[in-house]
Design a protein around this motif. Sequence first.
Motif, PDB file in Angstrom:
ATOM      1  N   PHE A 138       6.766   4.139   3.157  1.00 30.73           N
ATOM      2  CA  PHE A 138       6.343   3.103   2.203  1.00 30.73           C
ATOM      3  C   PHE A 138       4.968   2.541   2.576  1.00 30.73           C
ATOM      4  N   LEU A 139       4.789   2.193   3.847  1.00 27.43           N
ATOM      5  CA  LEU A 139       3.523   1.610   4.288  1.00 27.43           C
ATOM      6  C   LEU A 139       2.386   2.621   4.197  1.00 27.43           C
ATOM      7  N   GLU A 180      15.563  -0.480  -0.963  1.00 29.84           N
ATOM      8  CA  GLU A 180      15.534  -0.039  -2.357  1.00 29.84           C
ATOM      9  C   GLU A 180      14.159  -0.322  -2.975  1.00 29.84           C
ATOM     10  N   MET A 181      13.619  -1.505  -2.711  1.00 27.00           N
ATOM     11  CA  MET A 181      12.307  -1.853  -3.246  1.00 27.00           C
ATOM     12  C   MET A 181      11.233  -0.910  -2.723  1.00 27.00           C
ATOM     13  N   SER A 182      11.305  -0.584  -1.430  1.00 24.60           N
ATOM     14  CA  SER A 182      10.268   0.262  -0.831  1.00 24.60           C
ATOM     15  C   SER A 182      10.299   1.679  -1.392  1.00 24.60           C
ATOM     16  N   LEU A 183      11.434   2.092  -1.974  1.00 24.46           N
ATOM     17  CA  LEU A 183      11.545   3.418  -2.581  1.00 24.46           C
ATOM     18  C   LEU A 183      11.108   3.434  -4.045  1.00 24.46           C
ATOM     19  N   ASP A 184      10.911   2.261  -4.625  1.00 24.84           N
ATOM     20  CA  ASP A 184      10.556   2.134  -6.049  1.00 24.84           C
ATOM     21  C   ASP A 184       9.088   2.504  -6.260  1.00 24.84           C
ATOM     22  N   PRO A 185       8.796   3.595  -6.991  1.00 26.24           N
ATOM     23  CA  PRO A 185       7.393   4.015  -7.193  1.00 26.24           C
ATOM     24  C   PRO A 185       6.542   2.930  -7.850  1.00 26.24           C
ATOM     25  N   VAL A 190       2.183  -1.223  -7.360  1.00 24.08           N
ATOM     26  CA  VAL A 190       1.727  -2.614  -7.445  1.00 24.08           C
ATOM     27  C   VAL A 190       1.132  -3.059  -6.111  1.00 24.08           C
ATOM     28  N   VAL A 191       1.838  -2.788  -5.018  1.00 22.00           N
ATOM     29  CA  VAL A 191       1.359  -3.215  -3.702  1.00 22.00           C
ATOM     30  C   VAL A 191       0.113  -2.421  -3.312  1.00 22.00           C
ATOM     31  N   ARG A 192       0.036  -1.167  -3.718  1.00 19.77           N
ATOM     32  CA  ARG A 192      -1.158  -0.357  -3.440  1.00 19.77           C
ATOM     33  C   ARG A 192      -2.386  -0.960  -4.118  1.00 19.77           C
ATOM     34  N   ARG A 193      -2.229  -1.399  -5.357  1.00 16.79           N
ATOM     35  CA  ARG A 193      -3.363  -2.029  -6.056  1.00 16.79           C
ATOM     36  C   ARG A 193      -3.806  -3.302  -5.344  1.00 16.79           C
ATOM     37  N   MET A 194      -2.842  -4.086  -4.881  1.00 18.16           N
ATOM     38  CA  MET A 194      -3.198  -5.294  -4.128  1.00 18.16           C
ATOM     39  C   MET A 194      -3.987  -4.916  -2.873  1.00 18.16           C
TER      40      MET A 194
END
Length: 312
Positions: A138-139, A180-185, A190-194
């Motif tokens: 995820f990270l 579960e959240m970390s597996l959500d594309p 969203v976090v990648r854009r941030m």
Amino acid sequence: MDGDTLYSIGELARRTGLTVKTIRFYSDRGIVAPTDRSPAGYRLYDIDAVARLELVRTLRELGLDLPTIRKVVDRELSLPEVAAAHAEALAVQIRVLRLRRAVLTAVAERGSTPEETELMHRLAQLSEDERRRLIGDFLDAVFGGLDAAPAFAGVMRSMTPELPDNPEAEQVQAWVELAEMSLDPDFRAVVRRMAEDQAAEQARSDTMGPRRDIAAAVRDQAGPALTAGIDPASPQADPIVAAFTAHYAHLLGRPDDLELRRRLATRLESVNDPRRERYLQLLAVVNGWPAPESLAPVFDWSVQALRVRTQQ
């Protein structure tokens, strides 16, 4: 009690509180063998049988199996060694039961489907290495290629859950939801854009000297206004908005104009995604940290203030 006295099974049952059937069962298996037999062929036991039966009853109540108990009472095994091994086995069982309870509680509270229940069950049972790989993936998806920015090494550490060896049920539930959240594309995107926005701002700041992150600047400026009850659309909010938009303009090396304010509103809306805040809340539960302060009201106030001033 006379050490030479022999007791029938019935007398032994009265002294130990065990049933005749139970004593006969232990006797048949050689755990508490009779000392002698009466002329009529009935089993007789000496005083040592009382002590052995009391030990057997205690060990059975603690969950030891009969073959192990026989070795203990026959002194083939050390009782402390058996107790240590059994305690370790119980610790594993307790952990498994905690995991099951946490999953079942989550299923009941969330009204999960069979597919969601299966996923939660698998996530709850991951080993430490498997959990690290899942979060590492995820990270990497979020910060990969951006970790050259000095701030990101610390950010990645601060976003890493560390489930303890003996977690509480709420920690397991939090871990499952976080995983579960970390597996959500979509959440990853969203976090990648941030992260990309922050990396771009950080790169610009590095050429001009250290600068506060825009989210921190907005929090510091808008927080007191929110506490004071200032309407974001009112003239009293103008200097507050001007302060954090000036900071953003300086951060990017651009003029504080309509386009920049719209860009900042979009940036704050991204940062204010409720899933980001939920991740941080769950992370705090898993890691045993204090609950983080919610910045959603501050960002809501700031976005509203910006949108009011950028309408045309």
